[in-house]
Design a protein around this motif. Structure first.
Motif, short mmCIF file in Angstrom:
data_model
loop_
_atom_site.label_atom_id
_atom_site.label_comp_id
_atom_site.label_asym_id
_atom_site.label_seq_id
_atom_site.Cartn_x
_atom_site.Cartn_y
_atom_site.Cartn_z
N ALA A 138 0.44 8.35 -4.48
CA ALA A 138 -0.11 7.03 -4.80
C ALA A 138 1.01 6.03 -5.08
CB ALA A 138 -1.04 7.14 -6.02
N LEU A 139 2.03 6.46 -5.80
CA LEU A 139 3.17 5.59 -6.08
C LEU A 139 3.89 5.20 -4.81
CD1 LEU A 139 4.88 7.06 -9.29
CD2 LEU A 139 4.09 4.71 -8.98
N ASP A 140 4.21 6.20 -3.98
CA ASP A 140 4.98 5.93 -2.77
C ASP A 140 4.20 5.05 -1.80
OD1 ASP A 140 6.99 7.46 -3.80
OD2 ASP A 140 6.66 9.20 -2.51
N SER A 141 2.90 5.33 -1.66
CA SER A 141 2.12 4.54 -0.71
C SER A 141 1.85 3.13 -1.24
CB SER A 141 0.79 5.25 -0.41
OG SER A 141 0.05 5.49 -1.59
N LEU A 142 1.84 2.96 -2.56
CA LEU A 142 1.66 1.62 -3.12
C LEU A 142 2.87 0.73 -2.83
CD1 LEU A 142 -0.12 -0.28 -4.74
CD2 LEU A 142 0.92 0.62 -6.83
N ILE A 143 4.07 1.32 -2.86
CA ILE A 143 5.28 0.55 -2.55
C ILE A 143 5.18 -0.03 -1.14
CG2 ILE A 143 7.78 0.67 -2.21
CD1 ILE A 143 6.92 0.83 -5.12
N ALA A 144 4.68 0.78 -0.21
CA ALA A 144 4.55 0.30 1.17
C ALA A 144 3.60 -0.88 1.28
CB ALA A 144 4.07 1.44 2.07
N ARG A 145 2.65 -1.00 0.34
CA ARG A 145 1.67 -2.08 0.39
C ARG A 145 2.17 -3.33 -0.32
NH1 ARG A 145 -4.57 -1.48 -1.61
NH2 ARG A 145 -4.60 -0.08 0.20
N ILE A 146 2.81 -3.19 -1.48
CA ILE A 146 3.11 -4.36 -2.32
C ILE A 146 4.44 -5.02 -1.98
CG2 ILE A 146 1.71 -3.48 -4.22
CD1 ILE A 146 4.25 -2.59 -5.62
N VAL A 147 5.32 -4.32 -1.24
CA VAL A 147 6.62 -4.88 -0.88
C VAL A 147 6.58 -5.34 0.57
CG1 VAL A 147 9.09 -4.39 -0.58
CG2 VAL A 147 7.85 -3.44 -2.54
#
Length: 432
Positions: A138-147
């Protein structure tokens, strides 16, 4: 005649690219939250095996902690990837962070008992592995979305820099706290850091799943695996990382290396040297944001890692060994930057969580198996041969994999079809 570039401009070009901090408030929150929890996690990471050692006096009992962690990490890592695609990633991060804090409370209560029990330590170790497996995708995939798409390398560099700061300062501080204040104090600090982390996570914006996201299931996990198998670039990142860690991860035999070099005082420096090398690269990583051929990062960095580990096993002078380990850490970070950038720039949003679960396995199982290989090889050939032959095997395997997967070497973030598709998806007004 072209005027020379001022030294200040040269220095600025080397410093870390802070663009993700400026463009994403959520990234800044996650960066700060992660730094805080790293310190708390290292408190427990140091205190837990030391408490097992204190209670049992058995190296086997301490080593068993790794065994109870492996299966939950694999199972919940894969499930966590599917969950990250199907649920609000903010809720997953918040829930697992709160769970980790509760496990720290259990450690604290047990440590405060007149006679602390042994079994809760193993239960907590397994629980931490399970929650970490759920949280990391969840952390890693969230970075791909918010950056923003073009700032993924900078984000990876900043996240790695955060990790290295924690990896260097965390154990040192934890060692002092455990030595002078005891296990309970270390666990209390861990509880406080997770409480602060939960408060920061509450400020994150919601990150709901895509509308067509499937519920977590084996078929969903298999769909992610099929996608990864169909992409030679992704396969190359996984395979090279696994090979590098399997053949050239000698941390388990550092105590024996220190003894063989008659430099027992250097053991702590051996463990820290790789992080120092990574930190130096992180502090001078500004140039990496301008590179498009991230597959070269993966291959070259892994090759440097293998060569440096081989040299560390070959040299008999402890200071040269430490320098080699620092160079290895820099190579590992460079390869990691390439992997993280490729993952975040190419994997479609609807599969990002499941692929992140596979990524968790690729960079966590390799070191576990590598320590087994190093220990077994050292028992057969001796400590230094086990290290330098592993480094050579790493270089050879990386070269063979690069030759077998030429698309990884030719990857270009501007022309790759998957990267272009993900870039368009990231720019979509819907936010996914």
């Amino acid at each position: 005649m072209t005027s020379p570039i001022p030294w200040r401009a040269r220095l600025a070009a080397l410093l870390p690219d802070l663009s993700p901090w400026r463009s994403s408030a959520d990234f800044k929150l996650l960066w700060g939250q992660g730094l805080i929890t790293y310190f708390g996690s290292f408190m427990a990471l140091i205190a837990l095996p030391l408490q097992i050692k204190h209670l049992t006096g058995s190296p086997l009992a301490v080593g068993a902690m790794g065994a109870v962690e492996l299966v939950p990490l694999i199972v919940f890592g894969l499930y966590g990837g599917a969950l990250a695609d199907a649920a609000d990633r903010r809720k997953v991060i918040l829930g697992t962070e709160a769970g980790l804090g509760l496990l720290a409370v259990i450690l604290l209560v047990n440590a405060l008992m007149p006679e602390p029990a042994l079994w809760p330590l193993y239960v907590v170790a397994a629980g931490v592995a399970a929650l970490a497996g759920l949280q990391r995708p969840a952390l890693d995939s969230l970075i791909a979305r918010i950056v923003p798409h073009g700032e993924q390398t900078a984000a990876a560099a900043l996240n790695s820099l955060r990790w290295q700061i924690g990896a260097i300062a965390g154990p040192a501080l934890a060692g002092l706290v455990v030595a002078y204040a005891g296990h309970a104090t270390a666990y209390a600090v861990t509880v406080v850091t997770f409480a602060v982390s939960v408060l920061l996570c509450l400020r994150l914006a919601p990150a709901p799943a895509a509308h067509d996201a499937p519920k977590p299931s084996l078929s969903g996990i298999a769909q992610g695996a099929r996608y990864a198998w169909s992409r030679p670039v992704l396969l190359g990142t996984y395979a090279i990382d696994l090979a590098a860690m399997f053949f050239a991860y000698p941390n388990a035999i550092f105590p024996f290396l220190a003894d063989e070099l008659d430099a027992q005082w250097s053991l702590g420096l051996m463990y820290a040297a790789g992080s120092v090398g990574s930190l130096v690269l992180g502090l001078t990583s500004g140039w990496t944001s301008r590179v498009r051929r991230h597959g070269l990062f993966v291959v070259f960095g892994a090759g440097v890692w293998g060569l440096a580990i081989a040299a560390a096993g070959w040299f008999g002078e402890v200071w040269l060994v430490l320098v080699c380990l620092a160079v290895a850490g820099a190579g590992d970070m460079l390869s990691g930057l390439g992997r993280a950038t490729i993952w975040n720039q190419t994997v479609p949003e609807e599969l990002r969580g499941r692929l992140a679960g596979i990524e968790v396995l690729s960079y966590s199982v390799g070191p576990q198996l590598g320590q087994v290989r190093a220990g077994a090889m050292a028992g057969w050939t001796g400590t230094r041969p086990a290290i330098w032959t592993g480094g050579v095997a790493c270089v050879v395997s990386v070269a063979l994999l690069a030759a077998a997967l030429p698309k990884l070497l030719s990857y270009d973030s501007e022309t790759d079809e998957d990267a272009a598709r993900r870039r368009a998806q990231h720019a979509d007004p819907s936010g996914v």
